[in-house]
Design a protein around this motif. Structure first.
Motif, mmCIF file in Angstrom:
data_model
loop_
_atom_site.group_PDB
_atom_site.id
_atom_site.type_symbol
_atom_site.label_atom_id
_atom_site.label_comp_id
_atom_site.label_asym_id
_atom_site.label_seq_id
_atom_site.Cartn_x
_atom_site.Cartn_y
_atom_site.Cartn_z
ATOM 1 N N ASP A 140 0.827 -1.207 0.000
ATOM 2 C CA ASP A 140 0.000 0.000 0.000
ATOM 3 C C ASP A 140 0.863 1.260 0.000
ATOM 4 N N ALA A 141 2.117 1.119 0.412
ATOM 5 C CA ALA A 141 3.023 2.270 0.463
ATOM 6 C C ALA A 141 3.801 2.457 -0.840
ATOM 7 N N PHE A 142 3.694 1.485 -1.753
ATOM 8 C CA PHE A 142 4.461 1.593 -2.994
ATOM 9 C C PHE A 142 3.972 2.771 -3.836
ATOM 10 N N MET A 143 4.887 3.464 -4.470
ATOM 11 C CA MET A 143 4.525 4.641 -5.259
ATOM 12 C C MET A 143 3.744 4.281 -6.514
ATOM 13 N N THR A 144 3.979 3.075 -7.028
ATOM 14 C CA THR A 144 3.186 2.608 -8.166
ATOM 15 C C THR A 144 2.427 1.362 -7.747
ATOM 16 N N VAL A 147 -0.292 -5.248 -9.300
ATOM 17 C CA VAL A 147 -1.285 -6.312 -9.115
ATOM 18 C C VAL A 147 -0.677 -7.449 -8.317
ATOM 19 N N HIS A 148 0.556 -7.793 -8.643
ATOM 20 C CA HIS A 148 1.269 -8.860 -7.934
ATOM 21 C C HIS A 148 2.626 -8.316 -7.486
ATOM 22 N N PRO A 149 2.670 -7.592 -6.355
ATOM 23 C CA PRO A 149 3.937 -7.004 -5.898
ATOM 24 C C PRO A 149 4.988 -8.071 -5.635
#
Length: 290
Positions: A140-144, A147-149
């Motif tokens: 949730d903190a990723f800038m982009t 779908v499958h981190p």
């Protein structure tokens, strides 16, 4: 606003002591583990406590980490607003844990080396409205958005306030009594800031809430409560100062943007740079670059 200072070594919170360090901690932790997993581990099970220098909290131990049942279980407590950055903080934490419990040479072997499964829990007992359970994700903190981190870490936040408590609170007697204890402390502290902790401890002993634990170490518990209160106050002050600085910076940036936009419109009207500079307060160089 004056910022509180702390000139002390790391101290345990009551939560960390009760579930991690006290002579009754093994029994309390196993009861909590069983409630979380629906298992029936007994006191005879193998249990290893892991203690790190503080990563989750500065100058303060408010977490419990155990190696049990092929899992690394990390517990933390929040008595105020749940920090949405806990997944990132747990990521830092678990890397240090693995460095401590795994042979550093294992990662260079050709064969797959199994590692204990990590689980992360935050127990919330603040006064703000909060659901019984909530999952926080590192992604949730990723800038982009992915779908499958390729990297993920989840933290399960469990509400232990008795009026909104998750079922595990009622399945775990130590946790249920601990929640009652926190509720009692909160009540007395609002009525009597000076002697609230002492009165809360005495009421809990009288009402058979953590009685054996509190009778053994009431003085230590009150010292821990004072430390927790001081620390919580310090964090609140730091957060307030940070938000104030952020607001001031945001207002300043907003005012500058307004000036730039005004200057841009003036240039479209073919007003002179010198006049625009006098009106907006911007330098002639800044206006010329628009």
């Amino acid at each position: 606003m004056k910022k509180a200072t702390h000139k002390r070594t790391y101290k345990d919170s009551v939560f960390a002591d009760f579930f991690g360090a006290d002579t009754s901690a093994k029994s309390n932790f196993i009861s909590l583990y069983n409630a979380l997993h629906g298992t029936e581990l007994t006191l005879g099970c193998e249990l290893h406590r892991i203690r790190l220098e503080q990563i989750l909290y500065m100058n303060f131990y408010n977490d419990v980490s155990f190696l049990v049942d092929n899992k690394v279980i990390v517990l933390a407590e929040h008595q105020s607003t749940v920090n949405e950055n806990m997944p990132f903080r747990f990521l830092e934490y678990v890397v240090r844990l693995y460095e401590q419990i795994q042979n550093p040479r294992d990662k260079y072997l050709r064969r797959l080396v199994k590692i204990p499964t990590p689980e992360f829990y935050v127990f919330y007992n603040g006064e703000e409205d909060f659901p019984k359970r909530k999952i926080l994700k590192l992604s949730d903190a990723f800038m982009t958005t992915c779908v499958h981190p390729q990297l993920e870490l989840t933290v399960e936040v469990v509400n232990i306030n008795l009026n909104k408590a998750d079922t595990i609170v009622h399945q775990c007697k130590p946790l249920s009594e601990y929640s009652l204890f926190v509720e009692t402390v909160r009540k007395h502290l609002k009525l009597d800031r000076e002697k609230g902790f002492e009165k809360a401890v005495q009421e809990c002993i009288n009402n058979d809430i953590l009685r054996e634990y509190l009778e053994r170490k009431s003085r230590e518990v009150m010292n821990m409560l004072l430390s927790e209160y001081d620390y919580a106050t310090d964090i609140a002050v730091q957060r307030e100062e940070s938000e104030a600085i952020g607001l001031e910076k945001g207002l300043s940036q907003g005012a500058r943007q307004t000036k730039l936009e005004t200057a841009r419109l003036m240039r479209l009207e073919n007003l002179g740079i010198s006049l625009i500079s006098k009106i907006t307060g911007l330098s002639e160089e800044e206006i010329a670059d628009l």
